[in-house]
Design an enzyme around this catalytic site. Structure first.
Site, PDB file in Angstrom:
ATOM      1  N   ARG A 118      73.843  74.709  25.838  1.00 34.93           N
ATOM      2  CA  ARG A 118      73.371  74.620  26.620  1.00 34.93           C
ATOM      3  C   ARG A 118      72.001  75.575  27.251  1.00 34.93           C
ATOM      4  O   ARG A 118      71.410  75.961  28.328  1.00 34.93           O
ATOM      5  CB  ARG A 118      73.731  73.761  28.482  1.00 34.93           C
ATOM      6  N   LYS A 140      57.443  77.132  24.611  1.00 33.20           N
ATOM      7  CA  LYS A 140      57.611  75.779  23.451  1.00 33.20           C
ATOM      8  C   LYS A 140      58.271  76.330  22.480  1.00 33.20           C
ATOM      9  O   LYS A 140      57.892  76.567  21.576  1.00 33.20           O
ATOM     10  CB  LYS A 140      56.989  75.085  23.602  1.00 33.20           C
ATOM     11  N   GLU A 182      43.170  80.175  15.874  1.00 32.62           N
ATOM     12  CA  GLU A 182      43.715  80.058  17.953  1.00 32.62           C
ATOM     13  C   GLU A 182      43.340  81.156  18.339  1.00 32.62           C
ATOM     14  O   GLU A 182      43.388  80.829  19.345  1.00 32.62           O
ATOM     15  CB  GLU A 182      45.617  80.099  17.476  1.00 32.62           C
ATOM     16  N   LYS A 224      47.040  83.720  26.817  1.00 35.80           N
ATOM     17  CA  LYS A 224      47.722  82.723  26.649  1.00 35.80           C
ATOM     18  C   LYS A 224      48.754  83.303  27.848  1.00 35.80           C
ATOM     19  O   LYS A 224      49.321  81.832  28.807  1.00 35.80           O
ATOM     20  CB  LYS A 224      48.783  82.736  25.897  1.00 35.80           C
ATOM     21  N   GLU A 234      53.453  72.894  31.491  1.00 33.78           N
ATOM     22  CA  GLU A 234      52.442  71.502  31.198  1.00 33.78           C
ATOM     23  C   GLU A 234      52.281  70.443  31.728  1.00 33.78           C
ATOM     24  O   GLU A 234      52.090  69.235  31.798  1.00 33.78           O
ATOM     25  CB  GLU A 234      52.785  71.458  29.866  1.00 33.78           C
ATOM     26  N   ARG A 238      47.340  73.861  31.127  1.00 33.30           N
ATOM     27  CA  ARG A 238      48.316  73.745  30.174  1.00 33.30           C
ATOM     28  C   ARG A 238      47.527  73.641  28.842  1.00 33.30           C
ATOM     29  O   ARG A 238      48.294  73.867  28.005  1.00 33.30           O
ATOM     30  CB  ARG A 238      50.188  74.380  29.580  1.00 33.30           C
ATOM     31  N   ASN A 242      45.784  73.148  24.140  1.00 36.31           N
ATOM     32  CA  ASN A 242      45.832  72.642  23.125  1.00 36.31           C
ATOM     33  C   ASN A 242      43.999  71.921  22.166  1.00 36.31           C
ATOM     34  O   ASN A 242      44.354  70.868  21.918  1.00 36.31           O
ATOM     35  CB  ASN A 242      46.900  70.859  23.078  1.00 36.31           C
ATOM     36  N   HIS A 245      43.987  70.361  18.917  1.00 30.59           N
ATOM     37  CA  HIS A 245      45.251  70.649  18.311  1.00 30.59           C
ATOM     38  C   HIS A 245      45.449  68.497  18.256  1.00 30.59           C
ATOM     39  O   HIS A 245      46.143  68.145  17.571  1.00 30.59           O
ATOM     40  CB  HIS A 245      46.305  71.137  19.265  1.00 30.59           C
ATOM     41  N   HIS A 249      46.864  68.184  14.898  1.00 24.69           N
ATOM     42  CA  HIS A 249      48.485  67.284  14.465  1.00 24.69           C
ATOM     43  C   HIS A 249      47.960  66.138  13.488  1.00 24.69           C
ATOM     44  O   HIS A 249      49.017  66.310  13.079  1.00 24.69           O
ATOM     45  CB  HIS A 249      48.427  67.757  16.089  1.00 24.69           C
ATOM     46  N   HIS A 262      48.309  74.672   9.756  1.00 21.58           N
ATOM     47  CA  HIS A 262      48.542  73.963  10.753  1.00 21.58           C
ATOM     48  C   HIS A 262      46.898  75.001  11.796  1.00 21.58           C
ATOM     49  O   HIS A 262      46.577  74.479  12.318  1.00 21.58           O
ATOM     50  CB  HIS A 262      49.596  75.089  12.088  1.00 21.58           C
TER      51      HIS A 262
END
Ligand code: NAD
Ligand code: GLY
Length: 353
Positions: A118, A140, A182, A224, A234, A238, A242, A245, A249, A262
């Protein structure tokens, strides 16, 4: 050496940036709890940098695992291999997972750290420009699903991020350029001054000028860190990280993970997002020119309208079946919205073709 802080209360952590940090130039001991750790790397990066990392971990018991290399391996199955290794070494709640590699290694190792018992301690040692400016910061973690990028994952902040800029010496040019996508993103979404600096300094970055790279990494991490400190999970702001993206994506998923890098997919995606924004043509052209000067694509591959819409429909920003995009008011000023010109989106995704 530069040191920034991601401010998250008692989970705050440093981002340390500099040359010569591996090989013992920075002691990671205080960021490793317990006395054993698992370094997760891949078959390309481990031969280059695993031995150099060991002096930074002096005195600790170090196990390692080298994953197969590539976006295609950013899967639940790869994460399972890391979990198996943690069990085999009898890792416990005091074990630290250290990610040594690019964004793929960082994301999948971080996800394993988030899940094992966990959640165990986690440190990022990013070795690509993309990972140094983006993926190693902010917590993330996750893996891809055949139906969508990064669909499965968890938030797990690292305890520290160690960026040795010397690792970029061995990074292939194509990967360096992917990282620049980026970097450009930060200028576009939140810092017009940085965008202008990039316009003046892109040739130095592409030529790997050391001072320019350190400045670009530092400024990107500052941007960032500020956004993450404001909205860790997010809930709102936040999502501006993206930018490009949603399209990017979809490109990665439709072309097959790893075909378009990417950063390449994000580059073409940023142009599409700029075209969807109510931005003056001259600003779209500034963005296009900057992306071209970084040697990145500005046109997406040919993807059918149905495939675009199906892939984008799995985007994590979708709310009640409604697509939302990161749009620009201006260079350096972004927002997230479901209020865009639907006909323009049809145009961009070839609905009429
Ligand atoms: P990557 O991890 O695949 O690394 C690119 C290539 O460079 C690989 O072949 C790798 O083995 C090699 N490599 C790494 N370091 C090297 C070095 N120093 N010298 C030589 N070769 C080296 O790709 P990436 O661009 O680093 O990361 C992309 C991934 O990051 C994507 O999966 C993307 O979704 C993810 N990402 C995550 C976040 C986040 O916030 N978690 C943000 C942005 C991107
Ligand atoms: N790369 C997007 C984020 O970290 O939120």
């Amino acid at each position: 050496m530069h040191q920034l802080q991601v401010e998250l209360g008692d989970r705050s952590y440093p981002i340390v940036i500099g040359s010569g940090l591996l090989g013992g130039g920075f002691d990671l001991g205080e960021y490793v709890c317990g006395d054993d750790c698992l370094v997760v790397s891949n078959e390309t990066v481990a031969p280059l940098y695993l031995d150099k990392l060991l002096p930074n971990l002096g005195g600790l018991s170090v196990d390692s695992i080298a994953l197969p290399d590539g976006e295609a391996y950013k899967t639940v199955e790869t994460m399972q291999c890391i979990l198996d290794k943690l069990v085999a070494m009898r890792g416990n709640r005091d074990t630290t997972v250290i990610a040594l590699g690019g964004g793929v290694v960082g994301d999948v190792a971080g996800f394993a750290a988030a899940c094992y018992m966990r959640g165990v301690n986690f440190v990022q040692v990013p070795t690509t420009l993309l990972a140094q400016v983006d993926s190693s910061v902010g917590g993330k973690t996750g893996v891809n699903h055949p139906q969508g990028k990064n669909l499965v994952g968890a938030f797990r902040q690292p305890r520290a991020v160690l960026i040795d800029t010397d690792t970029l010496d061995t990074l292939p040019d194509r990967e360096l350029r992917a990282g620049l996508a980026e970097v450009i993103k930060y200028g576009a979404i939140c810092d017009a001054g940085f965008f202008a600096w990039l316009e003046d300094n892109m040739s130095g970055l592409v030529a790997r000028d050391a001072d320019s790279l350190v400045y670009a990494i530092r400024r990107s991490c500052e941007c960032k860190a500020a956004v993450v400190a404001e909205d860790e999970r997010e809930a709102g702001r936040r999502a501006i990280l993206n930018f490009g993206h949603t399209f990017g994506h979809a490109i990665e998923r439709c072309q097959g993970y790893g075909e378009w890098l990417h950063g390449e997919a994000v580059a073409a995606g940023m142009i599409m997002a700029a075209q969807l924004s109510n931005l003056p043509d001259r600003d779209v052209e500034r963005l296009r020119a900057l992306i071209v000067s970084a040697g990145l694509p500005v046109e997406p591959p040919v993807i059918g309208h149905g495939d675009w819409m199906s892939a984008m429909g799995m985007d994590k920003k979708v709310q009640g079946k409604q697509l939302r995009f990161v749009l620009l008011n201006d260079i350096g000023d972004s927002f997230v919205s479901a209020d865009y010109d639907a006909a323009r989106l049809d145009d961009l995704t070839g609905a009429a073709a």
